[in-house]
Scaffold this motif. Structure first.
Motif, PDB file in Angstrom:
ATOM      1  N   GLN A   2       0.818  -1.213   0.000  1.00 43.37           N
ATOM      2  CA  GLN A   2       0.000   0.000   0.000  1.00 43.37           C
ATOM      3  C   GLN A   2       0.851   1.262   0.000  1.00 43.37           C
ATOM      4  O   GLN A   2       0.499   2.260  -0.642  1.00 43.37           O
ATOM      5  CB  GLN A   2      -0.935  -0.001   1.213  1.00 43.37           C
ATOM      6  CG  GLN A   2      -1.976   1.117   1.190  1.00 43.37           C
ATOM      7  CD  GLN A   2      -2.891   1.044  -0.021  1.00 43.37           C
ATOM      8  OE1 GLN A   2      -3.398  -0.025  -0.355  1.00 43.37           O
ATOM      9  NE2 GLN A   2      -3.108   2.173  -0.697  1.00 43.37           N
ATOM     10  N   ASN A   3       1.993   1.235   0.705  1.00 43.76           N
ATOM     11  CA  ASN A   3       2.838   2.432   0.724  1.00 43.76           C
ATOM     12  C   ASN A   3       3.409   2.735  -0.663  1.00 43.76           C
ATOM     13  O   ASN A   3       3.570   3.903  -1.047  1.00 43.76           O
ATOM     14  CB  ASN A   3       3.963   2.283   1.747  1.00 43.76           C
ATOM     15  CG  ASN A   3       4.884   1.106   1.453  1.00 43.76           C
ATOM     16  OD1 ASN A   3       4.453   0.116   0.873  1.00 43.76           O
ATOM     17  ND2 ASN A   3       6.140   1.194   1.868  1.00 43.76           N
ATOM     18  N   ILE A   4       3.689   1.700  -1.433  1.00 39.09           N
ATOM     19  CA  ILE A   4       4.170   1.890  -2.803  1.00 39.09           C
ATOM     20  C   ILE A   4       3.065   2.482  -3.666  1.00 39.09           C
ATOM     21  O   ILE A   4       3.284   3.443  -4.414  1.00 39.09           O
ATOM     22  CB  ILE A   4       4.676   0.559  -3.384  1.00 39.09           C
ATOM     23  CG1 ILE A   4       5.901   0.079  -2.605  1.00 39.09           C
ATOM     24  CG2 ILE A   4       4.997   0.710  -4.878  1.00 39.09           C
ATOM     25  CD1 ILE A   4       6.370  -1.303  -2.992  1.00 39.09           C
ATOM     26  N   LEU A   5       1.861   1.923  -3.548  1.00 45.38           N
ATOM     27  CA  LEU A   5       0.725   2.425  -4.327  1.00 45.38           C
ATOM     28  C   LEU A   5       0.415   3.870  -3.954  1.00 45.38           C
ATOM     29  O   LEU A   5       0.148   4.708  -4.836  1.00 45.38           O
ATOM     30  CB  LEU A   5      -0.499   1.539  -4.098  1.00 45.38           C
ATOM     31  CG  LEU A   5      -1.767   1.930  -4.848  1.00 45.38           C
ATOM     32  CD1 LEU A   5      -1.539   1.933  -6.349  1.00 45.38           C
ATOM     33  CD2 LEU A   5      -2.913   0.989  -4.490  1.00 45.38           C
ATOM     34  N   ALA A  10       0.257   9.541  -5.423  1.00 48.12           N
ATOM     35  CA  ALA A  10       0.454  10.910  -4.970  1.00 48.12           C
ATOM     36  C   ALA A  10       0.924  11.816  -6.098  1.00 48.12           C
ATOM     37  O   ALA A  10       0.687  13.026  -6.086  1.00 48.12           O
ATOM     38  CB  ALA A  10       1.463  10.934  -3.826  1.00 48.12           C
ATOM     39  N   ALA A  11       1.617  11.241  -7.072  1.00 45.55           N
ATOM     40  CA  ALA A  11       2.064  11.936  -8.297  1.00 45.55           C
ATOM     41  C   ALA A  11       3.165  12.969  -8.060  1.00 45.55           C
ATOM     42  O   ALA A  11       3.721  13.501  -9.021  1.00 45.55           O
ATOM     43  CB  ALA A  11       0.885  12.593  -9.014  1.00 45.55           C
ATOM     44  N   ASP A  12       3.482  13.279  -6.799  1.00 39.39           N
ATOM     45  CA  ASP A  12       4.555  14.239  -6.545  1.00 39.39           C
ATOM     46  C   ASP A  12       5.670  13.639  -5.691  1.00 39.39           C
ATOM     47  O   ASP A  12       6.505  14.355  -5.153  1.00 39.39           O
ATOM     48  CB  ASP A  12       4.010  15.505  -5.868  1.00 39.39           C
ATOM     49  CG  ASP A  12       3.330  15.223  -4.533  1.00 39.39           C
ATOM     50  OD1 ASP A  12       3.205  14.036  -4.172  1.00 39.39           O
ATOM     51  OD2 ASP A  12       2.912  16.190  -3.863  1.00 39.39           O
ATOM     52  N   GLU A  16      14.088  10.389  -4.934  1.00 42.75           N
ATOM     53  CA  GLU A  16      14.785  10.007  -3.704  1.00 42.75           C
ATOM     54  C   GLU A  16      13.857   9.267  -2.756  1.00 42.75           C
ATOM     55  O   GLU A  16      14.254   8.287  -2.096  1.00 42.75           O
ATOM     56  CB  GLU A  16      15.363  11.245  -3.017  1.00 42.75           C
ATOM     57  CG  GLU A  16      16.507  11.916  -3.769  1.00 42.75           C
ATOM     58  CD  GLU A  16      16.040  12.716  -4.981  1.00 42.75           C
ATOM     59  OE1 GLU A  16      14.818  12.985  -5.099  1.00 42.75           O
ATOM     60  OE2 GLU A  16      16.892  13.060  -5.830  1.00 42.75           O
ATOM     61  N   GLU A  17      12.609   9.697  -2.691  1.00 40.53           N
ATOM     62  CA  GLU A  17      11.637   9.029  -1.824  1.00 40.53           C
ATOM     63  C   GLU A  17      11.316   7.632  -2.339  1.00 40.53           C
ATOM     64  O   GLU A  17      11.187   6.682  -1.555  1.00 40.53           O
ATOM     65  CB  GLU A  17      10.369   9.874  -1.716  1.00 40.53           C
ATOM     66  CG  GLU A  17      10.551  11.140  -0.902  1.00 40.53           C
ATOM     67  CD  GLU A  17       9.333  12.051  -0.964  1.00 40.53           C
ATOM     68  OE1 GLU A  17       8.875  12.482   0.100  1.00 40.53           O
ATOM     69  OE2 GLU A  17       8.847  12.332  -2.084  1.00 40.53           O
ATOM     70  N   GLY A 423      -8.625   3.477 -15.491  1.00 45.47           N
ATOM     71  CA  GLY A 423      -8.699   4.905 -15.746  1.00 45.47           C
ATOM     72  C   GLY A 423      -7.654   5.752 -15.062  1.00 45.47           C
ATOM     73  O   GLY A 423      -7.640   6.981 -15.234  1.00 45.47           O
ATOM     74  N   LEU A 424      -6.730   5.131 -14.307  1.00 45.50           N
ATOM     75  CA  LEU A 424      -5.714   5.893 -13.585  1.00 45.50           C
ATOM     76  C   LEU A 424      -4.437   6.023 -14.414  1.00 45.50           C
ATOM     77  O   LEU A 424      -4.206   5.254 -15.336  1.00 45.50           O
ATOM     78  CB  LEU A 424      -5.403   5.210 -12.258  1.00 45.50           C
ATOM     79  CG  LEU A 424      -6.584   4.966 -11.312  1.00 45.50           C
ATOM     80  CD1 LEU A 424      -6.127   4.203 -10.078  1.00 45.50           C
ATOM     81  CD2 LEU A 424      -7.249   6.280 -10.933  1.00 45.50           C
ATOM     82  N   GLY A 425      -3.599   6.984 -14.055  1.00 39.87           N
ATOM     83  CA  GLY A 425      -2.277   7.106 -14.664  1.00 39.87           C
ATOM     84  C   GLY A 425      -2.158   8.098 -15.788  1.00 39.87           C
ATOM     85  O   GLY A 425      -1.063   8.284 -16.339  1.00 39.87           O
TER      86      GLY A 425
END
Length: 445
Positions: A2-5, A10-12, A16-17, A423-425
């Motif tokens: 979930q943290n990867i998704l 978040a798109a920003d 580095e993160e 529909g995402l991306g």
């Protein structure tokens, strides 16, 4: 995961993160199991059910080798090589993995009792191995499926000629039908920013294959004015070949198998269409004998549509069922270019029509990196559009593969991996709006 998704959506999130984001100990992937290779023994091919052989497993993240990248897979798609893998035909893919595993210490990772399948992806780079310079964590990418070692001189003019050439996700492990995938960095290409994850994931294998087969100097080298006979013109390969022919100033003659499929290629701009369900061609009298009268009837239909022209190029991939007819109808000096044999590998044709008319049979297999890049660039420029008709969840990959196995699909069948919904991306909504009809042409069919 979930943290990867969350970081992707978040798109920003900075590179580095992404490079320091915590990775899980395992991830979900679609696999076949080595212990199952005999499960369909004695059954006819059409009766073999991918839903029984494809598994959704938790698997360990492999160590990255030099020159490799770990990609978070947002979406993938079904190709016919996943059908072959799932029904263990013509051979078990574990034979490929065992052979690859003997090559080096790093390739031993691929020789496992399970095979993670899938030869397409769209996603985000999470990690890179030593020696990777052009691709950073956080980069949105698609991947082509050519895996090469390039330690032999044979592959340096055309990488498809490398003795260690393989198809990722079919002849290698860690494929794209999964939450994470491992690829060589030279498989990566920029994701077209006007497409959704599932749309961007779908062209890779078939678009590149059709480009080399039809357009490239390594294939038929199609030119303006050519007449091109395209078998299965609304299918995964044929839908791209039809677009290349139309864009390149050629005249496609599109062979389809239903009025619905005829309407699809007509909407793409094709004018010359042969519906086999209407014409009723029976190229085989029985299992061992073909019917030249049907070849002649088929050739006459082509000339009726084209004003008397025979095909300069025949775009072949069905194989046994159609190959005799393909050789017959090609014009004198014409080219029959083949990249597959989905109806059978043992082809039969009358060699008199080949040698006495100076025709050529040309083999074509996937594409080299340059050809894949050029094919992807055409997608990015919206000169060629994806042909997604239906999209499944990762856990329903067995059903998606069964659809392709039984030819119940049109265009390409997509699979959502980490992406929670369709529909995402999309990053460029303005470009998308200009081409939305072409992008959606196959949707819901």
């Amino acid at each position: 995961m979930q943290n990867i998704l969350d970081a992707i959506q978040a798109a920003d999130t900075s590179s580095e993160e992404f490079a320091t984001i915590e990775l899980p100990d395992s991830f979900q992937a679609i696999t076949v199991h080595k212990e199952d290779v005999d499960m369909f023994e004695g059954m006819a091919s059409q009766d073999k059910d991918p839903r029984k052989s494809l598994h959704l497993d938790d698997v360990a993240i492999p160590e990255l080798a030099p020159g490799e990248a770990l990609v978070a897979v947002m979406a993938s798609s079904i190709n016919y090589n996943t059908v072959w893998t799932s029904i263990f035909e013509p051979v078990s893919t574990f034979e490929f993995l065992e052979r690859y595993g003997r090559l080096s210490e790093y390739t031993k990772r691929h020789d496992l009792p399970y095979h993670i399948v899938g030869s397409d992806l769209a996603g985000v780079v999470l990690r890179t191995g030593p020696g990777v310079n052009n691709w950073k964590p956080g980069r949105e990418v698609v991947a082509h499926c050519l895996s090469v070692e390039l330690e032999s001189p044979d592959g340096h003019d055309d990488t498809m000629m490398d003795p260690e050439q393989r198809i990722w996700g079919y002849q290698t492990n860690f494929g794209g039908l999964a939450h994470l995938a491992v690829v060589k960095a030279n498989q990566l290409m920029p994701k077209p920013d006007h497409l959704t994850w599932e749309e961007a994931a779908s062209p890779g294998l078939v678009n590149s294959t059709a480009y080399r087969q039809l357009v490239s100097k390594n294939g038929a080298a199609m030119k303006q004015g050519d007449t091109v006979l395209i078998w299965g013109a609304s299918g995964g390969l044929g839908s791209y070949a039809t677009q290349f022919a139309l864009n390149g100033g050629a005249t496609p003659v599109c062979v389809v198998s239903s009025p619905e499929k005829a309407e699809i290629v007509r909407s793409m701009g094709a004018e010359h269409i042969i519906d086999r369900s209407v014409e009723g061609y029976k190229f085989w009298k029985d299992e061992n004998n073909q019917d030249p009268k049907e070849w002649r009837r088929f050739g006459a239909k082509i000339r009726e549509l084209t004003g008397g022209d025979d095909p300069d190029i025949v775009f072949e991939h069905p194989g046994r069922e159609t190959f005799g007819a393909s050789v017959f109808v090609a014009r004198k000096g014409g080219t029959i270019v083949t990249c597959a044999s989905t109806s059978g590998y043992m082809h039969q044709y009358d060699n008199r029509y080949l040698w006495m008319n100076l025709k050529k049979i040309l083999s074509s297999h996937f594409a080299n990196y340059r050809e894949s890049w050029e094919a992807n660039k055409l997608i990015d420029k919206a000169l060629i559009h994806p042909t997604v008709s239906k999209v499944y969840r990762l856990e329903d990959t067995g059903q998606a593969t069964l659809d392709v196995h039984h030819n119940l699909h049109q265009g390409k069948v997509g699979v959502l991996c980490l992406a929670p919904e369709e529909g995402l991306g999309v990053r460029d909504t303005e470009k998308r709006a200009k081409h939305i009809d072409g992008i959606n042409r196959f949707r819901g069919i």
